[in-house]
Design an enzyme around this catalytic site. Structure first.
Site, PDB file in Angstrom:
ATOM      1  N   ARG A   1       0.058   6.549   7.354  1.00  0.00           N
ATOM      2  CA  ARG A   1       0.141   6.609   5.888  1.00  0.00           C
ATOM      3  C   ARG A   1      -0.415   7.926   5.347  1.00  0.00           C
ATOM      4  O   ARG A   1      -0.030   8.386   4.285  1.00  0.00           O
ATOM      5  CB  ARG A   1      -0.664   5.458   5.260  1.00  0.00           C
ATOM      6  CG  ARG A   1      -0.091   4.087   5.484  1.00  0.00           C
ATOM      7  CD  ARG A   1      -0.792   3.082   4.583  1.00  0.00           C
ATOM      8  NE  ARG A   1      -0.589   1.697   4.984  1.00  0.00           N
ATOM      9  CZ  ARG A   1       0.472   0.960   4.667  1.00  0.00           C
ATOM     10  NH1 ARG A   1       1.442   1.475   3.966  1.00  0.00           N
ATOM     11  NH2 ARG A   1       0.564  -0.287   5.061  1.00  0.00           N
TER      12      ARG A   1
ATOM     13  N   ASP B   1       3.968   3.437   6.579  1.00  0.00           N
ATOM     14  CA  ASP B   1       3.259   3.196   7.844  1.00  0.00           C
ATOM     15  C   ASP B   1       4.158   2.686   8.957  1.00  0.00           C
ATOM     16  O   ASP B   1       5.259   2.183   8.716  1.00  0.00           O
ATOM     17  CB  ASP B   1       2.165   2.150   7.627  1.00  0.00           C
ATOM     18  CG  ASP B   1       2.748   0.739   7.497  1.00  0.00           C
ATOM     19  OD1 ASP B   1       3.596   0.534   6.609  1.00  0.00           O
ATOM     20  OD2 ASP B   1       2.384  -0.132   8.303  1.00  0.00           O
TER      21      ASP B   1
ATOM     22  N   LYS C   1       0.825  -1.191   0.000  1.00  0.00           N
ATOM     23  CA  LYS C   1       0.000   0.000   0.000  1.00  0.00           C
ATOM     24  C   LYS C   1       0.867   1.251   0.000  1.00  0.00           C
ATOM     25  O   LYS C   1       0.413   2.334  -0.340  1.00  0.00           O
ATOM     26  CB  LYS C   1      -0.869   0.027   1.270  1.00  0.00           C
ATOM     27  CG  LYS C   1      -1.764  -1.175   1.434  1.00  0.00           C
ATOM     28  CD  LYS C   1      -2.363  -1.159   2.874  1.00  0.00           C
ATOM     29  CE  LYS C   1      -3.050  -2.469   3.150  1.00  0.00           C
ATOM     30  NZ  LYS C   1      -3.295  -2.695   4.553  1.00  0.00           N
ATOM     31  N   GLY C   2       2.122   1.090   0.432  1.00  0.00           N
ATOM     32  CA  GLY C   2       2.988   2.242   0.679  1.00  0.00           C
ATOM     33  C   GLY C   2       3.205   3.158  -0.515  1.00  0.00           C
ATOM     34  O   GLY C   2       3.383   4.358  -0.354  1.00  0.00           O
TER      35      GLY C   2
ATOM     36  N   GLU D   1       7.649   2.430  -6.045  1.00  0.00           N
ATOM     37  CA  GLU D   1       7.727   1.976  -4.653  1.00  0.00           C
ATOM     38  C   GLU D   1       7.808   3.169  -3.708  1.00  0.00           C
ATOM     39  O   GLU D   1       8.234   4.253  -4.106  1.00  0.00           O
ATOM     40  CB  GLU D   1       9.015   1.158  -4.472  1.00  0.00           C
ATOM     41  CG  GLU D   1       8.823  -0.341  -4.522  1.00  0.00           C
ATOM     42  CD  GLU D   1       8.257  -0.932  -3.231  1.00  0.00           C
ATOM     43  OE1 GLU D   1       7.898  -0.167  -2.305  1.00  0.00           O
ATOM     44  OE2 GLU D   1       8.171  -2.164  -3.159  1.00  0.00           O
ATOM     45  N   ASP D   2       7.459   2.941  -2.465  1.00  0.00           N
ATOM     46  CA  ASP D   2       7.619   3.980  -1.451  1.00  0.00           C
ATOM     47  C   ASP D   2       9.070   4.098  -0.996  1.00  0.00           C
ATOM     48  O   ASP D   2       9.627   5.175  -0.903  1.00  0.00           O
ATOM     49  CB  ASP D   2       6.688   3.719  -0.251  1.00  0.00           C
ATOM     50  CG  ASP D   2       6.800   2.301   0.308  1.00  0.00           C
ATOM     51  OD1 ASP D   2       7.548   1.472  -0.265  1.00  0.00           O
ATOM     52  OD2 ASP D   2       6.133   2.015   1.319  1.00  0.00           O
TER      53      ASP D   2
ATOM     54  N   PHE E   1      13.739   5.161  10.749  1.00  0.00           N
ATOM     55  CA  PHE E   1      12.439   4.620  10.358  1.00  0.00           C
ATOM     56  C   PHE E   1      11.510   5.780  10.028  1.00  0.00           C
ATOM     57  O   PHE E   1      11.248   6.644  10.865  1.00  0.00           O
ATOM     58  CB  PHE E   1      11.844   3.740  11.460  1.00  0.00           C
ATOM     59  CG  PHE E   1      10.684   2.936  10.952  1.00  0.00           C
ATOM     60  CD1 PHE E   1      10.883   1.776  10.219  1.00  0.00           C
ATOM     61  CD2 PHE E   1       9.382   3.372  11.159  1.00  0.00           C
ATOM     62  CE1 PHE E   1       9.822   1.049   9.710  1.00  0.00           C
ATOM     63  CE2 PHE E   1       8.303   2.650  10.654  1.00  0.00           C
ATOM     64  CZ  PHE E   1       8.529   1.487   9.930  1.00  0.00           C
TER      65      PHE E   1
ATOM     66  N   ASP F   1      14.670  -0.465   1.135  1.00  0.00           N
ATOM     67  CA  ASP F   1      15.451  -0.573   2.371  1.00  0.00           C
ATOM     68  C   ASP F   1      16.417  -1.752   2.221  1.00  0.00           C
ATOM     69  O   ASP F   1      17.489  -1.599   1.642  1.00  0.00           O
ATOM     70  CB  ASP F   1      14.479  -0.746   3.547  1.00  0.00           C
ATOM     71  CG  ASP F   1      15.165  -0.813   4.896  1.00  0.00           C
ATOM     72  OD1 ASP F   1      16.368  -0.523   4.966  1.00  0.00           O
ATOM     73  OD2 ASP F   1      14.502  -1.154   5.894  1.00  0.00           O
TER      74      ASP F   1
HETATM   75  P1  IMP Z   1      12.743  -3.874   1.916  1.00  0.00           P
HETATM   76  O1  IMP Z   1      12.281  -5.201   1.403  1.00  0.00           O
HETATM   77  O2  IMP Z   1      13.503  -4.021   3.207  1.00  0.00           O
HETATM   78  O3  IMP Z   1      13.499  -3.055   0.901  1.00  0.00           O
HETATM   79  O4  IMP Z   1      11.472  -3.055   2.395  1.00  0.00           O
HETATM   80  C1  IMP Z   1      10.476  -2.712   1.569  1.00  0.00           C
HETATM   81  C2  IMP Z   1       9.242  -2.364   2.315  1.00  0.00           C
HETATM   82  O5  IMP Z   1       9.445  -2.267   3.711  1.00  0.00           O
HETATM   83  C3  IMP Z   1       8.766  -0.995   1.893  1.00  0.00           C
HETATM   84  O6  IMP Z   1       7.947  -1.077   0.748  1.00  0.00           O
HETATM   85  C4  IMP Z   1       8.049  -0.519   3.131  1.00  0.00           C
HETATM   86  O7  IMP Z   1       6.711  -0.957   3.095  1.00  0.00           O
HETATM   87  C5  IMP Z   1       8.784  -1.178   4.274  1.00  0.00           C
HETATM   88  N1  IMP Z   1       9.761  -0.262   4.893  1.00  0.00           N
HETATM   89  C6  IMP Z   1      11.106  -0.268   4.788  1.00  0.00           C
HETATM   90  N2  IMP Z   1      11.659   0.736   5.472  1.00  0.00           N
HETATM   91  C7  IMP Z   1      10.628   1.416   6.038  1.00  0.00           C
HETATM   92  C8  IMP Z   1      10.542   2.613   6.859  1.00  0.00           C
HETATM   93  O8  IMP Z   1      11.526   3.281   7.224  1.00  0.00           O
HETATM   94  N3  IMP Z   1       9.282   2.993   7.205  1.00  0.00           N
HETATM   95  C9  IMP Z   1       8.146   2.333   6.818  1.00  0.00           C
HETATM   96  N4  IMP Z   1       8.187   1.243   6.056  1.00  0.00           N
HETATM   97  C10 IMP Z   1       9.412   0.783   5.664  1.00  0.00           C
END
Ligand code: IMP
Length: 176
Positions: free
Chosen positions: A164, A158, A41-42, A97-98, A151, A101
């Site tokens: 959000r 979220d 949803k991000g 993507e939002d 974070f 990470d």
């Molecule tokens: P990744 O797989 O670790 O790259 O994370 C991807 C997903 O984790 C993103 O689409 C977010 O939904 C969530 N995410 C990663 N870092 C954050 C943050 O700092 N705040 C909120 N959501 C996060």
């Protein structure tokens, strides 16, 4: 413990940066049609605002892949919650993507999309947190802001499904 949100990027900063990104994407895709895939949803707020700043023909589809539980660290578990409605074969696909990470979600998602034979596949993220990267080799074609190891919430992002709706990007902290 109470939660506290400090503004990292204001509503205006986010709006200006997205306008720039939309212009750049429109230039890069001139003469083409973009098929935007929003990671729910991000990514939804970013996608809506970005799409309004893109001037080339555009279609949209939505996909939901979950990687986080209810905490603030990546679980490494990636699950397809909702698949695309349409085929992406032969299309110029832009995944929106939002945040990137660890990269686990994206590497899984991009690998799966690549198998469906798009004409091209590029990644656009509002936020990039390179310090968190676990999976190497993820190419981010368009990145709004590079952020430090913190974070963040707001503008689609979220914490436990909340925040959000904030119109800005903020850093979430916990205080006694
Ligand atoms: P990744 O797989 O670790 O790259 O994370 C991807 C997903 O984790 C993103 O689409 C977010 O939904 C969530 N995410 C990663 N870092 C954050 C943050 O700092 N705040 C909120 N959501 C996060």
């Amino acid at each position: 413990m109470s939660e506290h949100v400090r503004v990292l990027f204001s509503e205006e900063q986010v709006r200006e940066r997205i306008a720039e990104m939309g212009q750049q994407i429109s230039r890069d895709y001139e003469g083409k049609q973009i098929h935007v895939i929003c990671a729910l949803k991000g990514g939804v707020m970013f996608m809506c605002d970005l799409a309004k700043c893109i001037t080339v023909p555009l279609t949209m589809d939505f996909m939901s892949v979950s990687s986080y539980g209810s905490g603030t660290t990546s679980s490494g578990i990636v699950k397809i919650v909702k698949d695309l409605d349409e085929s992406i074969e032969g299309k110029d696909v832009l995944v929106v993507e939002d945040i990137v990470d660890t990269g686990r979600t994206l590497s899984h998602l991009l690998g799966m999309l690549q198998q469906r034979n798009p004409k091209s596949l590029q990644l656009c993220t509002l936020l990039d947190k390179p310090s968190g990267r676990v999976v190497e080799g993820i190419e981010v074609a368009y990145s709004g802001f590079v952020i430090p190891d913190c974070f963040v919430v707001g503008y689609g992002l979220d914490y436990d499904q909340r925040y959000r709706n904030l119109p800005f990007v903020g850093i979430l902290s916990f205080e006694d």
